[in-house]
Design a protein around this motif. Structure first.
Motif, mmCIF file in Angstrom:
data_model
loop_
_atom_site.group_PDB
_atom_site.id
_atom_site.type_symbol
_atom_site.label_atom_id
_atom_site.label_comp_id
_atom_site.label_asym_id
_atom_site.label_seq_id
_atom_site.Cartn_x
_atom_site.Cartn_y
_atom_site.Cartn_z
ATOM 1 N N GLY A 142 0.367 4.605 0.821
ATOM 2 C CA GLY A 142 -0.537 5.564 1.454
ATOM 3 C C GLY A 142 -1.756 4.851 1.999
ATOM 4 O O GLY A 142 -2.756 4.682 1.292
ATOM 5 N N THR A 192 0.842 -1.195 0.000
ATOM 6 C CA THR A 192 0.000 0.000 0.000
ATOM 7 C C THR A 192 0.879 1.248 0.000
ATOM 8 O O THR A 192 1.785 1.372 0.823
ATOM 9 C CB THR A 192 -0.939 0.011 1.221
ATOM 10 O OG1 THR A 192 -1.731 -1.179 1.205
ATOM 11 C CG2 THR A 192 -1.880 1.211 1.168
ATOM 12 N N TYR A 207 -4.624 6.228 -2.959
ATOM 13 C CA TYR A 207 -4.487 7.549 -2.344
ATOM 14 C C TYR A 207 -3.128 8.172 -2.653
ATOM 15 O O TYR A 207 -3.039 9.255 -3.238
ATOM 16 C CB TYR A 207 -4.714 7.448 -0.832
ATOM 17 C CG TYR A 207 -4.162 8.624 -0.039
ATOM 18 C CD1 TYR A 207 -4.424 9.942 -0.428
ATOM 19 C CD2 TYR A 207 -3.378 8.413 1.083
ATOM 20 C CE1 TYR A 207 -3.908 11.012 0.284
ATOM 21 C CE2 TYR A 207 -2.870 9.478 1.808
ATOM 22 C CZ TYR A 207 -3.129 10.779 1.402
ATOM 23 O OH TYR A 207 -2.615 11.830 2.102
HETATM 24 C C1 LIG Z 1 -9.696 5.098 -1.570
HETATM 25 C C2 LIG Z 1 -8.893 3.871 -1.507
HETATM 26 C C3 LIG Z 1 -9.366 2.680 -2.057
HETATM 27 C C4 LIG Z 1 -10.733 2.576 -2.669
HETATM 28 O O1 LIG Z 1 -10.892 3.485 -3.723
HETATM 29 P P1 LIG Z 1 -12.338 3.950 -4.217
HETATM 30 O O2 LIG Z 1 -12.024 4.988 -5.217
HETATM 31 O O3 LIG Z 1 -13.052 4.465 -3.021
HETATM 32 O O4 LIG Z 1 -13.000 2.752 -4.794
HETATM 33 C C5 LIG Z 1 -8.540 1.588 -2.010
HETATM 34 N N1 LIG Z 1 -7.330 1.646 -1.426
HETATM 35 C C6 LIG Z 1 -6.847 2.773 -0.877
HETATM 36 C C7 LIG Z 1 -5.490 2.787 -0.249
HETATM 37 C C8 LIG Z 1 -7.620 3.925 -0.893
HETATM 38 O O5 LIG Z 1 -7.135 5.052 -0.356
#
Ligand SMILES: *Cc1c(COP(=O)(O)O)cnc(C)c1O
Length: 512
Positions: free
Chosen positions: A260, A258, A290
């Motif tokens: 962020g 991940t 993000y």
């Molecule tokens: C926002 C987010 C998601 C999901 O994205 P959506 O646009 O809400 O479907 C998945 N992983 C991370 C790390 C996020 O910040």
């Protein structure tokens, strides 16, 4: 026989295009459009004076809409649009407000709204190149520009999808197909001799569970790897789990890093994850929904920039590129693998000339069939701001989060926790409870929970929460190009004032 000349009963009368119930002649379209655009321009300039959100219960919102039945007869388009605008202006949380810092939802670039109008009016179906020649080319260019911003190979495959969840799932499905050592597309999950396993940190977003569930692996396939004190994946624990799964006869196939995390913006040690995936022949996917776009900054940490080593990456233009919802983007290093994963080409699709280089048919690179032109709003915003414009906005968001962290640290009743990328976490803590004691943590959790509810209802600013190591925290995630220093500077005292109110009410019940 000419159908127009037949003397039909009125029920069978041919509908002329200009008298169709949905037709709008040029003047009607112009008038309705101009009125709407005028109202939207006023709405945008008036945002700072509005409360961030409505203080209204579901019953109030429902009553404002009214119990309408489906109308039997039609109505005037201008009037309907004006009414819809009234409903939305009075019953929405405005993520475009300069003091909206909840979840990870950005202020939307106005050019994106106009782009959607243009896209919807021309209405290209970006499934097949022959149905949307220019739109398909623009989407390809947009994907290339996004790859370039991330310093990802620009000959990668990619497409726009609804958001981060879908972009991550595109990576997940491509990994699953590529790493299964049987004909997974035909024989399905049950045909595999081994159970497939996926590795993510305990701070990862919930899409991984959803993907494992909906893809037939089951949520037991998700190995939640513990994190270090900075909430980054513990790579020693990762290696241990992979080895244990192999020893048990399972098939590890995917590591998700991940870039962020949702709660605190932590970035997993991506270079190490890349190395482990190389050694272990695992697919390396990075959920950069993000944080990914921060990799465009020269000063971005090496851990973040290493997303360029991933086999697939998910980013979210509707987060840090300030696109209006919805826009996610999936990138896959080897374009052919995407096509191998998703392509079906039935006889009712257009025939491709054998001697021509086939242009891209996006239907073959993802789960959707008919596809709207999401790329346009991203493509236009990237040009309006340019690379340096984006760098400036991202830097400002990060600087604002750092400023907030500093201001919170100076405030005697606020306790800072973490600051990563543009996320700052903290909580309210009455001065006489600074030194802890029995039941204090539990009380602080309740206090901050109630504080957040009141803050959100009050409309002065909008935060959301994170729960980290059992602590309920207030969380500001600044992906907002309208926020100014004065907005940030106002927040600590707003939070402290509401905190004092809530504390005065809850303390007696708490018996301290
Ligand atoms: C926002 C987010 C998601 C999901 O994205 P959506 O646009 O809400 O479907 C998945 N992983 C991370 C790390 C996020 O910040």
């Amino acid at each position: 026989m000419d159908i127009q000349t037949v003397n039909h009963k009125s029920a069978l009368a041919p509908i002329q295009s200009d008298t169709s119930p949905l037709a709008m002649n040029a003047d009607a379209f112009r008038n309705a459009g101009h009125q709407l655009v005028d109202r939207l321009a006023d709405f945008l300039t008036g945002l700072p004076e509005r409360p961030v959100g409505p203080d209204a219960s579901p019953a109030v919102i429902r009553a404002a809409l009214g119990q309408r039945s489906l109308p039997q007869e039609g109505a005037d388009a201008s009037q309907l649009l004006a009414e819809a605008a009234d409903l939305l202006f009075s019953g929405s949380v405005f993520n475009g407000h300069p003091r909206f810092w909840g979840y990870i939802t950005s202020s939307a670039a106005p050019i994106g709204a106009l782009a959607d109008l243009l896209a919807a009016t021309v209405n290209p179906n970006v499934a097949l190149w022959p149905l949307a020649p220019m739109a398909s080319e623009i989407e390809e260019q947009t994907v290339r520009w996004i790859a370039e911003l991330l310093d990802y190979p620009d000959d990668c495959g990619g497409l726009l999808v609804s958001g981060g969840n879908m972009a991550n799932m595109v990576g997940f499905w491509t990994a699953r197909y590529t790493k299964a050592d049987w004909d997974l597309r035909k024989a399905g999950m049950g045909a595999g001799a081994q159970r497939m396993r996926v590795y993510v940190s305990q701070q990862a977003h919930t899409w991984v569970e959803k993907a494992a569930d909906l893809s037939g692996l089951g949520t037991d396939a998700v190995r939640w790897i513990p994190t270090d004190d900075q909430l980054r994946m513990d790579t020693v624990a990762l290696r241990r789990q992979i080895a244990a799964d192999r020893a048990a006869g399972d098939l590890p196939f995917l590591v998700v890093g991940t870039a962020g995390t949702v709660s605190t913006g932590a970035i997993d040690p991506l270079p190490e994850l890349a190395a482990i995936c190389q050694e272990e022949f695992l697919w390396f996917h990075v959920d950069a929904a993000y944080g990914g776009f921060a990799a465009m900054l020269a000063e971005a940490p090496a851990d973040l920039k290493a997303l360029r080593e991933a086999d697939s990456v998910a980013v979210d233009p509707h987060k840090w590129l300030y696109s209006p919802l919805e826009a996610g983007c999936a990138l896959v290093r080897y374009k052919g693998l995407m096509r191998d994963t998703f392509s079906y080409y039935p006889a009712y699709y257009p025939t491709v000339e054998p001697d021509e280089e086939p242009p891209i048919n996006f239907v073959e690179y993802g789960p959707q069939n008919s596809r709207g032109f999401r790329a346009l709003k991203v493509w236009l915003a990237l040009q309006q701001a340019g690379r340096s414009g984006y760098e400036g906005m991202l830097r400002q968001n990060i600087a604002h989060a750092q400023l907030l962290f500093d201001r919170v640290s100076e405030h005697p009743e606020l306790e800072p926790f973490a600051q990563n990328l543009s996320i700052t976490t903290f909580r309210y803590r009455p001065e006489d409870l600074q030194s802890g004691g029995e039941g204090v943590e539990e009380y602080l959790n309740r206090l901050n929970q109630e504080l957040l509810v009141r803050l959100q209802k009050g409309g002065e600013a909008y935060l959301s929460n994170a729960v980290v190591q059992g602590r309920y925290l207030l969380r500001a995630c600044i992906v907002n190009f309208r926020t100014r220093v004065a907005d940030i500077a106002a927040l600590p005292e707003i939070v402290a004032r509401i905190g004092r109110e809530v504390d005065a009410e809850l303390r007696p019940q708490f018996g301290r």
